[in-house]
Design an enzyme around this catalytic site. Sequence first.
Site, short mmCIF file in Angstrom:
data_model
loop_
_atom_site.label_atom_id
_atom_site.label_comp_id
_atom_site.label_asym_id
_atom_site.label_seq_id
_atom_site.Cartn_x
_atom_site.Cartn_y
_atom_site.Cartn_z
N ASN A 15 9.11 -9.79 -17.95
CA ASN A 15 9.59 -9.61 -16.57
C ASN A 15 11.10 -9.40 -16.50
OD1 ASN A 15 6.94 -10.18 -15.55
ND2 ASN A 15 7.34 -12.36 -15.73
N GLY A 16 11.84 -10.36 -17.07
CA GLY A 16 13.29 -10.30 -16.99
C GLY A 16 13.87 -9.11 -17.73
N HIS A 219 8.97 -26.18 -14.60
CA HIS A 219 7.60 -25.78 -14.96
C HIS A 219 6.74 -26.94 -15.47
CE1 HIS A 219 9.52 -21.57 -15.65
NE2 HIS A 219 9.20 -21.74 -14.38
#
Length: 376
Positions: A15-16, A219
């Site tokens: 993603n990043g 998380h």
Amino acid sequence: MADNKIRLLVCGGGNGAHVLAGLASLQDDIDVRVLTLYADEADRWNATVKQNGPIQLEIHDHTKPVEVKTSRDITISKDPNDVVPGCDIIAFVVPAFAHEQYFEAVKPHINNPVVLFSTPGASGFEFQAISVLGPKTKFMTIFSFESLPWICRIKEFGRCVEIMGFKETMGGAYMRGPNGFHLDNALKKIQHCVGEHPILSCHGHLIGMTLEATNQYIHPAISWGQWHDWDEDPVAKKPLFYQGVNEAGAAMMSSISSEALQIAQSIMDKHPEVDLNQVKHIHQWYKDTYQDEIADPSTLYACLKTNRGYAGLNHPMKETDDGMYVPDFTYRYYTEDIPCGLLVVKGIGEIVGLKTPNIDKIITWAQEKNAKGIPC
């Protein structure tokens, strides 16, 4: 460099990495390259670009319609020889467990001053850099940042990535080899690659980033809150992750963050020359980082529940044969944030003589899952 271009290498294919490569490519003076060593990601990414064109960046802002930007040309490869030589900036945007292979991949090509940064920075990132790169670090200015700059997710690999939110600020710390770039010059280059937001700052000792790295608190705590008393029966739908947090998860997050703060204070008490004032409680971090996204910042629980950028993000789950769902304990929230995060924090606590009962509780819970064949 004769052409004054910044040559940016983005390590990773998640993603990043999609976001950083896409945003940086929009700048005329940045030559963007991507090194992804995982399986056939480079081939798949190149094939997608060949068929559909460059990456689409979908930028979400609750105050206006979705803005779509199209990236410019990006060189993508699995071979370090294609993309590493001549780079000025190397960005690690990969899980912590993958850092070593990227260090080994770039090492032969570092013969000139290079800025290396990790976002998010992993606990002990600088130790691994020194261990693997050795004398090469004399050419380097190494940064570790507390988190990713954005809330983002791939919509279609190699084709489209969504940016649901930009963080307002992002803190980091650094170390500089004798032949590396000086801080102001190096940080300015990174800011140019990342974009206008978040505003980057850099101060304090690098060990502060090990204690400040936010993913290791967020998380595991939310996951523990949701699943620590799970009866192992499949559920009908994927529960929301951040906005579905329960009070037990938020309380655990606060507790483990407080333990890290106690460790930081203990180190500074013993060694006044070590500045760890950048380590802050996770509630304060949320208020500083998501000022425009959080509707109710009064408590940590409220910050998580009302953060607009978190809308629609679910727990990592696996679908069963009958269409139900069970938690995916092989996801990076467990395989990265605990062994490459909380375990390191616990170890630093042991060195300074502090107990970490709540961090221990999460680690023990994850180890119980590991006993069932689930890595943690």
